[in-house]
Design a protein around this motif. Sequence first.
Motif, mmCIF file in Angstrom:
data_model
loop_
_atom_site.group_PDB
_atom_site.id
_atom_site.type_symbol
_atom_site.label_atom_id
_atom_site.label_comp_id
_atom_site.label_asym_id
_atom_site.label_seq_id
_atom_site.Cartn_x
_atom_site.Cartn_y
_atom_site.Cartn_z
ATOM 1 N N PHE A 83 0.865 -1.178 0.000
ATOM 2 C CA PHE A 83 0.000 0.000 0.000
ATOM 3 C C PHE A 83 0.903 1.230 0.000
ATOM 4 O O PHE A 83 1.908 1.271 0.700
ATOM 5 N N PHE A 107 -9.399 3.591 1.194
ATOM 6 C CA PHE A 107 -8.494 2.837 0.333
ATOM 7 C C PHE A 107 -8.887 3.071 -1.120
ATOM 8 O O PHE A 107 -10.069 3.115 -1.447
ATOM 9 N N ARG A 109 -7.708 2.097 -5.326
ATOM 10 C CA ARG A 109 -6.882 1.288 -6.214
ATOM 11 C C ARG A 109 -6.880 1.929 -7.596
ATOM 12 O O ARG A 109 -7.939 2.194 -8.158
ATOM 13 N N LYS A 116 -2.223 0.331 -4.959
ATOM 14 C CA LYS A 116 -3.189 0.611 -3.897
ATOM 15 C C LYS A 116 -2.710 1.793 -3.060
ATOM 16 O O LYS A 116 -1.557 1.819 -2.630
#
Length: 146
Positions: A83, A107, A109, A116
Amino acid sequence: MSLSTLFRRVGLKDLVSNVTVYSGASEVSGGLSLIFRRWATKKTAGSTKNGRDSRPKNLGVKKFGGEKVIPGNIIVRQRGTRFHPGDYVGMGKDHTLFALKEGHVRFERHKLSGRKWVHVDPIDGHVLHPIYTNAGLNVDAGSQMC
C-alpha cells in the motif's frame, strides 16, 4: 532350538562376529535366508533440528476503510510497499503507514497500474497552511498592478 540358546548371555565378541539377530528367520521363510536387523527408531537425547521459531511480526491492515483515525494511528504494517501513502498518510522506515491528521481511512486502487493507495479524509476538510492562503490574494493584487 532350545530356550537356553535363545536367551543366552551375548558378549561383545559374539555381537561383532554374528550378524543375525534372529536365527529362526531362515527356517520360517522356507529356505530363503532373511536377515533381520533392529535399529534405533528414536534419536538419543541431544541437539534437535526443529526447535527454532521467530516472533510474530503482526503485519497487515490495522484500520480498515471508513474507520476513524487520529494522528499517529497505524493504518497498515507491511513489508515493502503493498500500500502506498496518499493524502494525510505518512510512511515509516519499515514501510508502516500512519495517519497524519484526524479523519476517516479510505483505500483506493488505481485502475491502470493496480497500485493501492491509502488516504485519510480529514474531518474538518482540507485546510491550507496560512502561508498559502495569503499567497492567492497577493497573486491577484500583483496582476491588477500591471
